[in-house]
Structures are given as structure tokens and as C-alpha cells.
Design a protein around this motif. Sequence first.
Motif, PDB file in Angstrom:
ATOM      1  N   LEU A   4      34.974  47.122  42.360  1.00 40.17           N
ATOM      2  CA  LEU A   4      36.211  47.759  42.786  1.00 40.17           C
ATOM      3  C   LEU A   4      37.288  46.698  42.962  1.00 40.17           C
ATOM      4  O   LEU A   4      37.056  45.678  43.616  1.00 40.17           O
ATOM      5  CB  LEU A   4      35.996  48.509  44.102  1.00 40.17           C
ATOM      6  CG  LEU A   4      34.866  49.548  44.095  1.00 40.17           C
ATOM      7  CD1 LEU A   4      34.602  50.050  45.515  1.00 40.17           C
ATOM      8  CD2 LEU A   4      35.204  50.703  43.175  1.00 40.17           C
ATOM      9  N   GLU A   6      41.286  46.338  44.149  1.00 41.98           N
ATOM     10  CA  GLU A   6      42.490  46.948  44.714  1.00 41.98           C
ATOM     11  C   GLU A   6      43.742  46.221  44.236  1.00 41.98           C
ATOM     12  O   GLU A   6      43.718  45.015  43.943  1.00 41.98           O
ATOM     13  CB  GLU A   6      42.471  46.916  46.247  1.00 41.98           C
ATOM     14  CG  GLU A   6      41.299  47.604  46.902  1.00 41.98           C
ATOM     15  CD  GLU A   6      40.168  46.662  47.230  1.00 41.98           C
ATOM     16  OE1 GLU A   6      39.373  46.975  48.144  1.00 41.98           O
ATOM     17  OE2 GLU A   6      40.070  45.594  46.584  1.00 41.98           O
ATOM     18  N   SER A   7      44.847  46.954  44.218  1.00 46.50           N
ATOM     19  CA  SER A   7      46.151  46.375  43.917  1.00 46.50           C
ATOM     20  C   SER A   7      47.227  47.255  44.545  1.00 46.50           C
ATOM     21  O   SER A   7      46.946  48.388  44.962  1.00 46.50           O
ATOM     22  CB  SER A   7      46.375  46.265  42.407  1.00 46.50           C
ATOM     23  OG  SER A   7      46.341  47.545  41.803  1.00 46.50           O
ATOM     24  N   SER A  21      46.185  51.076  44.580  1.00 45.55           N
ATOM     25  CA  SER A  21      45.304  51.498  43.499  1.00 45.55           C
ATOM     26  C   SER A  21      43.970  50.784  43.638  1.00 45.55           C
ATOM     27  O   SER A  21      43.907  49.652  44.113  1.00 45.55           O
ATOM     28  CB  SER A  21      45.920  51.160  42.135  1.00 45.55           C
ATOM     29  OG  SER A  21      47.157  51.808  41.960  1.00 45.55           O
ATOM     30  N   CYS A  22      42.918  51.445  43.198  1.00 49.83           N
ATOM     31  CA  CYS A  22      41.580  50.861  43.198  1.00 49.83           C
ATOM     32  C   CYS A  22      40.943  51.172  41.850  1.00 49.83           C
ATOM     33  O   CYS A  22      40.564  52.315  41.586  1.00 49.83           O
ATOM     34  CB  CYS A  22      40.745  51.425  44.335  1.00 49.83           C
ATOM     35  SG  CYS A  22      39.005  50.949  44.278  1.00 49.83           S
ATOM     36  N   TRP A  36      38.941  54.898  51.249  1.00 52.16           N
ATOM     37  CA  TRP A  36      39.815  53.819  51.688  1.00 52.16           C
ATOM     38  C   TRP A  36      39.522  53.535  53.161  1.00 52.16           C
ATOM     39  O   TRP A  36      39.428  54.453  53.986  1.00 52.16           O
ATOM     40  CB  TRP A  36      41.274  54.208  51.537  1.00 52.16           C
ATOM     41  CG  TRP A  36      41.745  54.289  50.121  1.00 52.16           C
ATOM     42  CD1 TRP A  36      41.871  55.413  49.354  1.00 52.16           C
ATOM     43  CD2 TRP A  36      42.142  53.182  49.299  1.00 52.16           C
ATOM     44  NE1 TRP A  36      42.332  55.084  48.100  1.00 52.16           N
ATOM     45  CE2 TRP A  36      42.499  53.714  48.037  1.00 52.16           C
ATOM     46  CE3 TRP A  36      42.243  51.809  49.492  1.00 52.16           C
ATOM     47  CZ2 TRP A  36      42.946  52.917  46.982  1.00 52.16           C
ATOM     48  CZ3 TRP A  36      42.670  51.014  48.444  1.00 52.16           C
ATOM     49  CH2 TRP A  36      43.031  51.566  47.209  1.00 52.16           C
ATOM     50  N   THR A  78      40.311  55.364  38.440  1.00 49.57           N
ATOM     51  CA  THR A  78      41.168  54.709  39.425  1.00 49.57           C
ATOM     52  C   THR A  78      41.431  55.633  40.597  1.00 49.57           C
ATOM     53  O   THR A  78      41.792  56.797  40.424  1.00 49.57           O
ATOM     54  CB  THR A  78      42.498  54.283  38.792  1.00 49.57           C
ATOM     55  OG1 THR A  78      42.232  53.359  37.724  1.00 49.57           O
ATOM     56  CG2 THR A  78      43.382  53.598  39.813  1.00 49.57           C
ATOM     57  N   TYR A  95      40.900  48.424  52.162  1.00 52.53           N
ATOM     58  CA  TYR A  95      39.754  48.237  51.288  1.00 52.53           C
ATOM     59  C   TYR A  95      39.364  49.545  50.611  1.00 52.53           C
ATOM     60  O   TYR A  95      39.406  50.616  51.223  1.00 52.53           O
ATOM     61  CB  TYR A  95      38.546  47.742  52.073  1.00 52.53           C
ATOM     62  CG  TYR A  95      38.734  46.407  52.731  1.00 52.53           C
ATOM     63  CD1 TYR A  95      39.235  46.304  54.018  1.00 52.53           C
ATOM     64  CD2 TYR A  95      38.401  45.227  52.053  1.00 52.53           C
ATOM     65  CE1 TYR A  95      39.398  45.072  54.629  1.00 52.53           C
ATOM     66  CE2 TYR A  95      38.566  43.985  52.660  1.00 52.53           C
ATOM     67  CZ  TYR A  95      39.065  43.923  53.936  1.00 52.53           C
ATOM     68  OH  TYR A  95      39.241  42.698  54.534  1.00 52.53           O
ATOM     69  N   CYS A  96      38.937  49.413  49.369  1.00 48.69           N
ATOM     70  CA  CYS A  96      38.379  50.525  48.614  1.00 48.69           C
ATOM     71  C   CYS A  96      36.847  50.416  48.704  1.00 48.69           C
ATOM     72  O   CYS A  96      36.306  49.302  48.673  1.00 48.69           O
ATOM     73  CB  CYS A  96      38.849  50.418  47.170  1.00 48.69           C
ATOM     74  SG  CYS A  96      38.216  51.684  46.064  1.00 48.69           S
ATOM     75  N   TRP A 116      32.214  47.602  47.697  1.00 46.28           N
ATOM     76  CA  TRP A 116      33.484  47.297  48.354  1.00 46.28           C
ATOM     77  C   TRP A 116      34.364  46.421  47.498  1.00 46.28           C
ATOM     78  O   TRP A 116      33.864  45.532  46.783  1.00 46.28           O
ATOM     79  CB  TRP A 116      33.239  46.579  49.684  1.00 46.28           C
ATOM     80  CG  TRP A 116      32.601  47.453  50.714  1.00 46.28           C
ATOM     81  CD1 TRP A 116      31.273  47.698  50.882  1.00 46.28           C
ATOM     82  CD2 TRP A 116      33.279  48.211  51.715  1.00 46.28           C
ATOM     83  NE1 TRP A 116      31.083  48.569  51.921  1.00 46.28           N
ATOM     84  CE2 TRP A 116      32.299  48.900  52.460  1.00 46.28           C
ATOM     85  CE3 TRP A 116      34.627  48.382  52.052  1.00 46.28           C
ATOM     86  CZ2 TRP A 116      32.626  49.736  53.527  1.00 46.28           C
ATOM     87  CZ3 TRP A 116      34.948  49.217  53.110  1.00 46.28           C
ATOM     88  CH2 TRP A 116      33.954  49.882  53.836  1.00 46.28           C
ATOM     89  N   GLY A 117      35.664  46.658  47.567  1.00 44.47           N
ATOM     90  CA  GLY A 117      36.619  45.758  46.962  1.00 44.47           C
ATOM     91  C   GLY A 117      36.984  44.651  47.934  1.00 44.47           C
ATOM     92  O   GLY A 117      36.512  44.631  49.082  1.00 44.47           O
TER      93      GLY A 117
END
Length: 126
Positions: A4, A6-7, A21-22, A36, A78, A95-96, A116-117
Motif C-alpha cells: 500500500l 499513500e499519497s 490516495s492509497c 484509513w 486505489t 495510514y492506509c 499497512w502503508g
Amino acid sequence: QVQLVESGGGSVQAGGSLRLSCAAFGYIGSMMYMAWFRQAPGKEREGVSSIYISDGTTVYADSVKGRFTCSLDNAKNTLYLDLDSLQPEDTAMYYCAAVYAVRLSRRLSQDEYKFWGRGAQVTVSS
């Protein structure tokens, strides 16, 4: 295995908006929950929103209901989180997370999630 990324984090003034976004890489099946979470300095990680891919149902923490919207683009694998009416108390690392499951009893509990991201920072100034 699922990765994952994220941004979309950033800094915004109170009342502003952001979209996180993830992007998910790997096998993304219908029997999967994505969520999230956020963690502010000195505080425990808390669940913000969760979506079940199979039926699209979402749940939200009371603190963000009516302000945040969680959605999923299946074609792009996404997950999104639209953050509106942001307040300084929304400042946190977001966090995603994801997990394969038929049913989760605690959809906003970090203990339920396996993947997890690395997180995206959201900073809201007053």
C-alpha cells in the motif's frame, strides 16, 4: 501479499480540503477490507474509515462523519479519502491499511488489519 502506498498529504488552513490516495499492489480480492487510520503526535492510532470491497459499505469514526468520505476505484486498485472542513485537530499521519476477511467485527480497530502503508502527513493550521 499486498503493498500500500499513500499519497496526497500536505498542509492546509482550517476549513480547507485534501484528498488522500492509497494505491494497492498485489492481489486485491472482493473479500477484503481497506481502511484509513491516523496518528497524531503523542496519541494512539485511531480508525478513521473502513470500506468492504465486496459490497462497498463504509463506516466512519464519529469525529469525521459528515466531513470525510472514503471511496474505492476498483479499476485502479486505489482507495481514496476526501477530507473536507479540516480542523487543526485533524493534523496527523494518515495510514492506509488492508486485510483479507469475510467479516470484521471491529472495522476501525488497527488490530484487525494486516497490511499497512507508510503514511501521509496532513497538517491543518488555524
